[in-house]
Design an enzyme around this catalytic site. Structure first.
Site, PDB file in Angstrom:
ATOM      1  N   GLU A 210       0.796  -1.049  -0.193  1.00  0.00           N
ATOM      2  CA  GLU A 210      -0.147  -0.081  -0.027  1.00  0.00           C
ATOM      3  C   GLU A 210       0.939   1.285  -0.007  1.00  0.00           C
ATOM      4  OE1 GLU A 210      -3.150  -0.031  -0.629  1.00  0.00           O
ATOM      5  OE2 GLU A 210      -3.898  -1.963   0.109  1.00  0.00           O
TER       6      GLU A 210
ATOM      7  N   LYS B 117      -3.754   9.941   1.864  1.00  0.00           N
ATOM      8  CA  LYS B 117      -4.971   9.349   1.980  1.00  0.00           C
ATOM      9  C   LYS B 117      -5.917  10.266   2.353  1.00  0.00           C
ATOM     10  CE  LYS B 117      -7.889   5.332   2.858  1.00  0.00           C
ATOM     11  NZ  LYS B 117      -7.841   3.948   3.020  1.00  0.00           N
TER      12      LYS B 117
ATOM     13  N   ASN C  80      -7.491   2.576  -5.378  1.00  0.00           N
ATOM     14  CA  ASN C  80      -7.779   1.232  -5.706  1.00  0.00           C
ATOM     15  C   ASN C  80      -6.636   0.799  -6.911  1.00  0.00           C
ATOM     16  OD1 ASN C  80     -10.150   0.682  -4.318  1.00  0.00           O
ATOM     17  ND2 ASN C  80     -11.125   1.874  -5.711  1.00  0.00           N
TER      18      ASN C  80
ATOM     19  N   HIS D  32      -5.953  -3.137  -7.008  1.00  0.00           N
ATOM     20  CA  HIS D  32      -6.764  -3.732  -6.329  1.00  0.00           C
ATOM     21  C   HIS D  32      -7.861  -4.520  -7.205  1.00  0.00           C
ATOM     22  CE1 HIS D  32      -5.079  -1.473  -3.054  1.00  0.00           C
ATOM     23  NE2 HIS D  32      -5.877  -1.820  -2.028  1.00  0.00           N
TER      24      HIS D  32
ATOM     25  N   HIS E  65      -3.611  -9.533   1.909  1.00  0.00           N
ATOM     26  CA  HIS E  65      -4.189  -8.427   0.828  1.00  0.00           C
ATOM     27  C   HIS E  65      -3.241  -7.791   0.097  1.00  0.00           C
ATOM     28  CE1 HIS E  65      -6.754  -5.322  -0.613  1.00  0.00           C
ATOM     29  NE2 HIS E  65      -5.924  -4.617  -0.117  1.00  0.00           N
TER      30      HIS E  65
END
Length: 249
Positions: free
Chosen positions: A73, A115, A133, A136, A153
């Site tokens: 991330e 973010k 995303n 993702h 993830h």
């Protein structure tokens, strides 16, 4: 978070994230949800925490695999909109993996600020927030097809980021050298860059059912340059070419 959103139609709650992935991403922004067999986070709500308390020292309790999952991330924030941050990560990656405190603290703060700014502009993902995303769409398909247990993830997002880079090249945006750069940074974070043997047809159906799709039309976050992204649809043939290149049958 999801329980707080549902109980009494919403009660206050505080996030105290204890993984790197949660500290840089999922604890900020108010997305809460749970997975279903049909797809990732298909039941959920937008419900903002009253406070997010981040303590980077707790990351020392994590196994290396969890640290790398969080770095997926971190890397995403660079590729989606901060070329200078990508260059910084290429320099800092070993320090991040070893949890050097000053480097981690600076990086976590940078990601949280990025973010928070995006969420402030678009809380419910009607526009720019969708760029978060990146990686993702393919990554969620990896998680679903492997039962939400084989890959963390962040590992799935790492694979998905490389596939998104390949799609970006096929759309005429990135060069082959750009894709190598993306792949190398994902690798440097200690993440897998491909998983072989998945069903491309099943993955495509999963992506059509993902909550980010609109009317069955898949929206991809693609890179127009390293550090710059747009939201696009892509021809089915191109998507299958990407999946076949990744070793999906």
């Amino acid at each position: 978070g999801f329980a707080a959103a549902a109980y009494l139609r919403g009660v206050s709650f505080i996030q105290i994230p204890t993984t790197l992935l949660a500290q840089v991403d999922s604890s900020v922004g108010g997305k809460t949800g749970v997975n279903l067999p049909a797809g990732k986070n298909l039941i959920g709500a937008f419900h903002q925490p009253s406070l997010v308390l981040v303590d980077p020292t707790v990351l020392k309790t994590l196994p290396a695999r969890e640290v790398s999952a969080g770095l997926a991330e971190v890397v995403k924030y660079g590729f989606l909109g901060d070329a200078a941050f990508v260059a910084q990560l290429e320099t800092d990656m070993q320090a991040l993996r070893s949890l050097d405190f000053d480097t981690i603290e600076r990086t976590v703060e940078h990601c949280c600020r990025m973010k928070a700014a995006i969420v402030h502009e678009d809380e419910r993902e009607g526009g720019v927030r969708a760029k978060l995303n990146l990686g993702h769409t393919f990554g969620h398909a990896v998680e679903k097809l492997t039962g939400y247990g084989t890959y963390l993830h962040g590992e799935a997002v790492g694979i998905g980021t490389v596939m998104a880079a390949d799609l970006s090249r096929r759309l005429g945006y990135l060069t082959a050298e750009d894709v190598i750069r993306v792949t190398n940074l994902v690798k440097a974070a200690g993440l897998p860059v491909r998983v072989e043997g998945l069903s491309a047809a099943e993955a495509y159906r999963a992506m059509q059912g993902d909550k980010k799709s609109v009317g069955g039309t898949i929206r991809f976050i693609v890179m127009t340059a390293v550090g710059k992204t747009v939201i696009e649809t892509a021809d089915r043939t191109l998507v299958f070419d990407v999946m076949h290149e990744a070793g999906w049958a």
